[in-house]
Each structure stands twice: as C-alpha cells, then as structure tokens.
Scaffold this active site. Structure first.
Site, PDB file in Angstrom:
ATOM      1  N   SER A  91      33.008  33.418  22.440  1.00  0.00           N
ATOM      2  CA  SER A  91      34.044  33.572  21.407  1.00  0.00           C
ATOM      3  C   SER A  91      33.527  33.451  19.985  1.00  0.00           C
ATOM      4  O   SER A  91      34.297  33.689  19.051  1.00  0.00           O
ATOM      5  CB  SER A  91      35.177  32.566  21.643  1.00  0.00           C
ATOM      6  OG  SER A  91      35.976  32.984  22.726  1.00  0.00           O
ATOM      7  N   LYS A  94      34.141  36.431  17.857  1.00  0.00           N
ATOM      8  CA  LYS A  94      35.401  36.663  17.141  1.00  0.00           C
ATOM      9  C   LYS A  94      35.199  36.678  15.626  1.00  0.00           C
ATOM     10  O   LYS A  94      36.061  37.185  14.897  1.00  0.00           O
ATOM     11  CB  LYS A  94      36.438  35.613  17.538  1.00  0.00           C
ATOM     12  CG  LYS A  94      36.945  35.766  18.965  1.00  0.00           C
ATOM     13  CD  LYS A  94      37.995  34.738  19.293  1.00  0.00           C
ATOM     14  CE  LYS A  94      38.608  34.986  20.669  1.00  0.00           C
ATOM     15  NZ  LYS A  94      37.680  34.769  21.781  1.00  0.00           N
ATOM     16  N   SER A 139      41.432  30.968  20.009  1.00  0.00           N
ATOM     17  CA  SER A 139      40.451  31.775  20.733  1.00  0.00           C
ATOM     18  C   SER A 139      41.096  32.622  21.827  1.00  0.00           C
ATOM     19  O   SER A 139      40.606  32.680  22.964  1.00  0.00           O
ATOM     20  CB  SER A 139      39.360  30.873  21.333  1.00  0.00           C
ATOM     21  OG  SER A 139      38.116  31.502  21.301  1.00  0.00           O
ATOM     22  N   ARG A 273      30.973  19.552  21.125  1.00  0.00           N
ATOM     23  CA  ARG A 273      30.273  20.549  20.297  1.00  0.00           C
ATOM     24  C   ARG A 273      30.523  20.283  18.815  1.00  0.00           C
ATOM     25  O   ARG A 273      29.576  20.172  18.019  1.00  0.00           O
ATOM     26  CB  ARG A 273      30.750  21.954  20.670  1.00  0.00           C
ATOM     27  CG  ARG A 273      30.422  22.390  22.077  1.00  0.00           C
ATOM     28  CD  ARG A 273      31.161  23.650  22.476  1.00  0.00           C
ATOM     29  NE  ARG A 273      32.605  23.431  22.561  1.00  0.00           N
ATOM     30  CZ  ARG A 273      33.499  24.375  22.825  1.00  0.00           C
ATOM     31  NH1 ARG A 273      33.098  25.631  23.019  1.00  0.00           N
ATOM     32  NH2 ARG A 273      34.788  24.092  22.886  1.00  0.00           N
TER      33      ARG A 273
END
Length: 290
Positions: A91, A94, A139, A273
C-alpha cells in the site's frame, strides 16, 4: 581549378575546420565548467548503525530502517544490505497512485467520491463510500484498484517510469502489481522517490502536488508535520510491512525522510512500524516539541 586556387580552397577549409574544432572545444570546456557541483560540506554520506536493529531483534523479526537527514546531509541505515533489497511496495504504492490519479483527472481532488460496491471486505473501514483522502488513510485497496483500471495499465506504466519508481514494472496484472505482481522497490528507492515528490521534481502540476500533500498528511504536532504511508504485503511468506514518508519542521524546512520495512511474522507488529520510526525520529530531534 588551378593548383594555386585548389591550395587556397584547401587552406580555407582547414582554417574553418580548425576554428570549428576550437569552438567546439571552447563550448565543451565552458559547459564542463558550468556544471553545478555540490559543496563538500553538503555531500551526503552513508552511515550504518547496527544498534538500530534492536528495534527488530527485540520483536524477534528482521527488517531495516533507512533515513535521509537532509539537515545533516547523511543517510542512516540499521541494515545496509537490506536497505537496497527490493520488495513489493504494497500500500505504499498509494502514494504514486494518488499522484497519477490526480494528474490524469481520475480523481479531481482529495474529496473525489468513490461509491462502495457493497462487497464485504476483511477490513471494516473499507466497507463504505470513500473519498481519495479517506481511502488513502484507511488504505482501501478497492479504491486504488478501481483507479488503476480506470486510468489503464499503459498510462500507469508510463508514470512509474517517469517517476523512476523502483523497478518500474507495472505488471503483470494492471490492478494488482503492487500487491502480488512483479513490482519491487527498496527502502533506498522509497526515499529517493519521496525526495522527488517533496522537491516537486516529477513531471506533475503544482496542483497535483498541493492536493497530494493534503492527502499524505498523517500526523502533526507543535512545529512539525509528518507525511507518510503504511503498507503490508501479505502475498509473501513472511509478510512484509512498510512505513515510509518524511517529517518537516517549522524551524528547519529541510525534511528527514524514512523508509522502514520488516517481516510481519505477527499481526501484533502492525502498530510497531510507526512506533519504531517515531521513536527514532524523536531521538534525532525531528519530532521534538517547541
């Protein structure tokens, strides 16, 4: 033609050729001297900091965190080998897809509406109507797959080449290549692309850049703004997680770029993350409060 005239013509030709060569040599010398050089104190150096790997080893997984601190003109990597290894962008794609959608008019602006088709998908936040901004934030894969089909694979392929995005392979399937296809990008490649986005060095309109910054804004605090995107490729074993972006400060406009990827061997790693990146950015003074 008489011999004297022939000699005179030959001499004139020789003089003209000599002058031409001299002119070319002078132009080349001037052009060479006009090439801009980066001052020595602004040339970017690479530092490997294996101590940063503890963020991954403490979780029992593998990964790398790469940063480009443009304030100090230095690259920092926790694992300098993995920093150059290519992975599915998932993603994080994007970001370029939003740019492509805005530039082609597939999305007019961040409020562009996308009607949900009624299909229940695994993430509840995806199961309703979206805007470009909301689809980016949660997302919603189906929105960006729809955009990819609308724009068409040949056009998307041209844009990723214009962007010099990873290996620039928009295939084999035009609406899935960033999820389970042949596209690959490294952490270093992510940062090089993000730098071109920040610096408006891509062949895009200022309007596209202005709207994209609104879409990409993920977080902000006193005197700083963070533009970013997560990603999670679950078509590989192990899965691969991303967090990429940059942070800007009011007191120093020079950004700090970051690109983290890690093996997602546990679903609980999802928030880690961003947590890892935030922790390291704070230690660098890039997220400090005024």
């Amino acid at each position: 033609m008489s011999f004297p005239r022939l000699m005179a013509s030959a001499l004139l030709a020789c003089l003209a050729l000599t002058a031409c060569r001299a002119s070319i040599a002078q132009w080349a010398s001037t052009a060479s001297g006009a090439v801009a050089t980066v001052p020595a104190d602004q040339r970017e150096r690479w530092e490997t900091r294996p101590e940063l790997q503890r963020h991954f080893t403490e979780l029992g997984t593998k990964g790398t965190l790469v940063l480009l601190d443009t304030r100090a003109h230095r690259w920092i990597a926790s694992d300098s080998v993995r920093a150059f290894e290519g992975f599915l962008p998932a993603s994080t794609f994007k970001i370029p897809m939003s740019l492509i959608a805005l530039e082609t008019g597939a999305a007019v602006d961040e409020t562009q509406a996308f009607k949900w088709d009624g299909t229940k998908r695994r993430i509840e936040d995806w199961n309703h109507d979206q805007t470009l901004a909301s689809a980016y934030q949660v997302s919603a894969v189906w929105v960006f797959q729809s955009l990819a089909r609308q724009i068409g694979q040949p056009t998307v392929q041209q844009f990723v080449r214009d962007f010099r995005y990873g290996n620039a392979v928009a295939g084999p399937i035009g609406d899935r290549f960033w999820l389970d296809g042949d596209m690959r990008i490294s952490s270093v490649g992510q940062i090089e692309f993000l730098r071109r986005v920040h610096d408006r060095a891509l062949p895009l309109s200022d309007r596209t850049y202005d709207i994209a910054r609104q879409v990409m804004l993920r977080d902000q605090g006193p005197g700083w703004r963070l533009y970013a995107k997560t990603g999670w490729a679950d078509s590989t074993r192990p899965g691969l997680g991303w967090f990429v972006g940059w942070v800007e400060q009011d007191r120093d406009a020079r950004p700090v770029y970051f690109a983290l990827n890690m093996d997602m061997t546990d679903p609980a790693f999802s928030p880690k993350r961003a947590e890892i990146v935030h922790q390291v950015l704070r230690s660098m003074g890039a997220l400090e409060e005024r």
